[in-house]
Scaffold this motif. Sequence first.
Motif, short mmCIF file in Angstrom:
data_model
loop_
_atom_site.label_atom_id
_atom_site.label_comp_id
_atom_site.label_asym_id
_atom_site.label_seq_id
_atom_site.Cartn_x
_atom_site.Cartn_y
_atom_site.Cartn_z
N MET A 1 98.02 171.82 78.68
CA MET A 1 96.58 172.02 78.63
C MET A 1 95.98 171.19 77.50
N ASP A 2 94.88 170.51 77.79
CA ASP A 2 94.20 169.71 76.77
C ASP A 2 93.55 170.61 75.74
N GLU A 3 93.51 170.10 74.51
CA GLU A 3 92.85 170.85 73.44
C GLU A 3 91.35 170.91 73.69
N LEU A 4 90.76 172.08 73.51
CA LEU A 4 89.32 172.23 73.65
C LEU A 4 88.64 171.61 72.44
N LYS A 5 87.53 170.92 72.68
CA LYS A 5 86.81 170.26 71.60
C LYS A 5 85.33 170.60 71.68
N ALA A 6 84.70 170.62 70.52
CA ALA A 6 83.27 170.88 70.41
C ALA A 6 82.57 169.61 69.96
N LYS A 7 81.34 169.43 70.40
CA LYS A 7 80.53 168.28 70.00
C LYS A 7 79.76 168.65 68.73
N ILE A 8 80.02 167.90 67.67
CA ILE A 8 79.41 168.20 66.37
C ILE A 8 78.70 166.95 65.87
N SER A 9 77.43 167.10 65.48
CA SER A 9 76.68 165.94 65.02
C SER A 9 76.92 165.63 63.55
N GLU A 10 77.22 166.64 62.74
CA GLU A 10 77.56 166.37 61.34
C GLU A 10 78.16 167.59 60.67
N ILE A 11 78.91 167.31 59.61
CA ILE A 11 79.50 168.34 58.76
C ILE A 11 79.18 167.91 57.34
N PHE A 12 78.58 168.81 56.56
CA PHE A 12 78.20 168.42 55.21
C PHE A 12 78.13 169.64 54.28
N TYR A 13 78.12 169.38 53.00
CA TYR A 13 78.03 170.39 51.95
C TYR A 13 76.62 170.36 51.38
N SER A 14 76.01 171.52 51.23
CA SER A 14 74.68 171.60 50.63
C SER A 14 74.43 173.03 50.16
N VAL A 15 73.25 173.23 49.61
CA VAL A 15 72.82 174.56 49.20
C VAL A 15 71.90 175.10 50.28
N CYS A 42 63.07 172.48 65.81
CA CYS A 42 64.42 171.91 65.88
C CYS A 42 64.62 170.82 64.83
N ASP A 43 65.74 170.91 64.10
CA ASP A 43 66.08 169.88 63.11
C ASP A 43 67.34 169.12 63.51
N THR A 44 67.73 169.21 64.77
CA THR A 44 68.92 168.51 65.25
C THR A 44 68.51 167.55 66.36
N GLN A 45 68.04 166.39 65.96
CA GLN A 45 67.57 165.39 66.91
C GLN A 45 68.57 164.25 67.08
N SER A 46 69.77 164.44 66.59
CA SER A 46 70.78 163.38 66.61
C SER A 46 71.16 162.99 68.04
N LYS A 47 71.33 161.70 68.25
CA LYS A 47 71.79 161.19 69.54
C LYS A 47 73.30 161.01 69.54
N TYR A 48 73.93 161.23 68.39
CA TYR A 48 75.35 160.95 68.25
C TYR A 48 76.12 162.21 67.87
N PHE A 49 77.36 162.27 68.30
CA PHE A 49 78.22 163.38 67.96
C PHE A 49 79.66 162.89 67.92
N LYS A 50 80.50 163.71 67.33
CA LYS A 50 81.94 163.49 67.34
C LYS A 50 82.56 164.75 67.89
N GLU A 51 83.58 164.60 68.70
CA GLU A 51 84.26 165.77 69.24
C GLU A 51 85.38 166.19 68.29
N TYR A 52 85.42 167.48 67.99
CA TYR A 52 86.42 168.04 67.09
C TYR A 52 87.19 169.15 67.79
N GLY A 53 88.51 169.09 67.67
CA GLY A 53 89.34 170.22 68.02
C GLY A 53 89.41 171.13 66.80
#
Length: 82
Positions: A1-15, A42-53
């Motif tokens: 079975m293939d690993e399930l992946k989620a589409k994520i536009s960004e990961i970052f550290y902030s307050v 909405c503050d997620t207008q990104s056209k790009y994402f990366k898939e993460y397992g």
Amino acid sequence: MDELKAKISEIFYSVQGEGIYVGYPQIFIRFWGCNLKNCRYCDTQSKYFKEYGIQDLKIEIELIKKDCHSLSITGGEPLLQV
């Protein structure tokens, strides 16, 4: 079975700037994609994402990990992801 992946536009550290954790340092995981259209707030207008397992996501979080209070799952509609 293939690993399930989620589409994520960004990961970052902030307050966190709102809600009950305002002022606390967090790692933000901003998901991509939404089934709602034209939300004025909405503050997620990104056209790009990366898939993460799950293992890839854990690695990214560990690379960013600082003195962090918690994770914020945000952006898009996270419940549409696997």
